[in-house]
Design a protein around this motif. Structure first.
Motif, PDB file in Angstrom:
ATOM      1  N   THR A  20       0.857  -1.187   0.000  1.00 13.53           N
ATOM      2  CA  THR A  20       0.000   0.000   0.000  1.00 13.53           C
ATOM      3  C   THR A  20       0.891   1.233   0.000  1.00 13.53           C
ATOM      4  O   THR A  20       1.878   1.289   0.727  1.00 13.53           O
ATOM      5  N   THR A  21       0.507   2.229  -0.823  1.00 14.34           N
ATOM      6  CA  THR A  21       1.247   3.480  -0.897  1.00 14.34           C
ATOM      7  C   THR A  21       0.305   4.637  -0.633  1.00 14.34           C
ATOM      8  O   THR A  21      -0.738   4.751  -1.268  1.00 14.34           O
ATOM      9  N   LYS A  22       0.641   5.501   0.322  1.00 16.09           N
ATOM     10  CA  LYS A  22      -0.067   6.762   0.590  1.00 16.09           C
ATOM     11  C   LYS A  22       0.935   7.853   0.283  1.00 16.09           C
ATOM     12  O   LYS A  22       1.910   8.043   1.000  1.00 16.09           O
ATOM     13  N   GLN A  23       0.706   8.603  -0.850  1.00 16.98           N
ATOM     14  CA  GLN A  23       1.777   9.447  -1.371  1.00 16.98           C
ATOM     15  C   GLN A  23       1.399  10.888  -1.666  1.00 16.98           C
ATOM     16  O   GLN A  23       2.235  11.653  -2.136  1.00 16.98           O
ATOM     17  N   THR A  24       0.173  11.313  -1.427  1.00 19.81           N
ATOM     18  CA  THR A  24      -0.184  12.701  -1.708  1.00 19.81           C
ATOM     19  C   THR A  24      -0.583  13.414  -0.426  1.00 19.81           C
ATOM     20  O   THR A  24      -0.772  12.794   0.611  1.00 19.81           O
ATOM     21  N   GLY A  25      -0.760  14.729  -0.510  1.00 22.50           N
ATOM     22  CA  GLY A  25      -1.109  15.532   0.656  1.00 22.50           C
ATOM     23  C   GLY A  25      -2.536  15.366   1.132  1.00 22.50           C
ATOM     24  O   GLY A  25      -2.912  15.914   2.160  1.00 22.50           O
ATOM     25  N   GLY A  47       0.901  13.390   3.479  1.00 21.98           N
ATOM     26  CA  GLY A  47      -0.502  13.437   3.862  1.00 21.98           C
ATOM     27  C   GLY A  47      -0.792  12.746   5.172  1.00 21.98           C
ATOM     28  O   GLY A  47       0.077  12.223   5.853  1.00 21.98           O
ATOM     29  N   GLN A  48      -2.064  12.770   5.504  1.00 18.63           N
ATOM     30  CA  GLN A  48      -2.529  12.315   6.810  1.00 18.63           C
ATOM     31  C   GLN A  48      -3.389  11.062   6.668  1.00 18.63           C
ATOM     32  O   GLN A  48      -4.160  10.936   5.729  1.00 18.63           O
ATOM     33  N   VAL A  49      -3.247  10.148   7.621  1.00 13.11           N
ATOM     34  CA  VAL A  49      -4.163   9.022   7.785  1.00 13.11           C
ATOM     35  C   VAL A  49      -4.885   9.260   9.101  1.00 13.11           C
ATOM     36  O   VAL A  49      -4.262   9.442  10.142  1.00 13.11           O
ATOM     37  N   CYS A  50      -6.214   9.295   9.047  1.00 11.63           N
ATOM     38  CA  CYS A  50      -7.056   9.545  10.216  1.00 11.63           C
ATOM     39  C   CYS A  50      -7.849   8.279  10.506  1.00 11.63           C
ATOM     40  O   CYS A  50      -8.597   7.800   9.653  1.00 11.63           O
ATOM     41  N   ILE A  51      -7.692   7.739  11.715  1.00 17.86           N
ATOM     42  CA  ILE A  51      -8.407   6.535  12.132  1.00 17.86           C
ATOM     43  C   ILE A  51      -9.217   6.909  13.358  1.00 17.86           C
ATOM     44  O   ILE A  51      -8.655   7.187  14.417  1.00 17.86           O
ATOM     45  N   ASP A  52     -10.566   6.967  13.205  1.00 18.35           N
ATOM     46  CA  ASP A  52     -11.384   7.380  14.347  1.00 18.35           C
ATOM     47  C   ASP A  52     -12.823   6.883  14.209  1.00 18.35           C
ATOM     48  O   ASP A  52     -13.193   6.248  13.234  1.00 18.35           O
ATOM     49  N   ASP A  53     -13.610   7.163  15.222  1.00 18.93           N
ATOM     50  CA  ASP A  53     -15.037   6.845  15.237  1.00 18.93           C
ATOM     51  C   ASP A  53     -15.801   8.111  15.592  1.00 18.93           C
ATOM     52  O   ASP A  53     -16.439   8.209  16.636  1.00 18.93           O
ATOM     53  N   ALA A  54     -15.714   9.093  14.721  1.00 19.99           N
ATOM     54  CA  ALA A  54     -16.325  10.398  14.983  1.00 19.99           C
ATOM     55  C   ALA A  54     -17.839  10.327  15.142  1.00 19.99           C
ATOM     56  O   ALA A  54     -18.445  11.165  15.789  1.00 19.99           O
ATOM     57  N   SER A  55     -18.467   9.314  14.570  1.00 17.51           N
ATOM     58  CA  SER A  55     -19.932   9.216  14.632  1.00 17.51           C
ATOM     59  C   SER A  55     -20.427   8.256  15.714  1.00 17.51           C
ATOM     60  O   SER A  55     -21.623   8.004  15.818  1.00 17.51           O
ATOM     61  N   ASN A  56     -19.510   7.692  16.511  1.00 13.05           N
ATOM     62  CA  ASN A  56     -19.865   6.763  17.595  1.00 13.05           C
ATOM     63  C   ASN A  56     -20.697   5.576  17.111  1.00 13.05           C
ATOM     64  O   ASN A  56     -21.643   5.155  17.764  1.00 13.05           O
ATOM     65  N   THR A  57     -20.329   5.022  15.949  1.00 12.57           N
ATOM     66  CA  THR A  57     -21.056   3.865  15.421  1.00 12.57           C
ATOM     67  C   THR A  57     -20.243   2.582  15.469  1.00 12.57           C
ATOM     68  O   THR A  57     -20.781   1.515  15.223  1.00 12.57           O
ATOM     69  N   GLY A  58     -18.982   2.655  15.763  1.00 10.48           N
ATOM     70  CA  GLY A  58     -18.134   1.471  15.852  1.00 10.48           C
ATOM     71  C   GLY A  58     -16.686   1.834  15.620  1.00 10.48           C
ATOM     72  O   GLY A  58     -16.364   2.559  14.690  1.00 10.48           O
ATOM     73  N   ASP A  59     -15.814   1.329  16.481  1.00 10.35           N
ATOM     74  CA  ASP A  59     -14.398   1.627  16.341  1.00 10.35           C
ATOM     75  C   ASP A  59     -13.820   0.951  15.102  1.00 10.35           C
ATOM     76  O   ASP A  59     -14.057  -0.234  14.868  1.00 10.35           O
TER      77      ASP A  59
END
Length: 79
Positions: A20-25, A47-59
């Protein structure tokens, strides 16, 4: 798999067998329930990778079965 930006959401499992490659902003959001299985190496150079449960529906869950290499302006955060 190459990710520039995008959103992976909801229940279910995505398994990536190759590298897997994450290469842009752009931001890659993994949110609210998915299970991401990365069996190959990850190269994250920008760039950024964001891992969250902002909607409180499941981690979300990220299983990394190799090496995640970060360089340049790569970050893991939710801004």
């Amino acid at each position: 798999m190459t990710v520039d930006s995008g959103e992976l959401t909801g229940a279910g499992t995505l398994t990536v067998t190759g590298n897997t490659t994450k290469q842009t902003g752009g931001t890659w959001v993994i949110r609210s329930g998915p299970h991401l299985v990365l069996n190959g190496g990850v190269t994250h150079t920008d760039g950024q990778v964001c891992i969250d449960d902002a909607s409180n529906t499941g981690d979300p869950l990220v299983d990394l079965n190799s090496t995640w290499t970060m360089s340049g302006t790569a970050s893991i955060a939710c801004a």
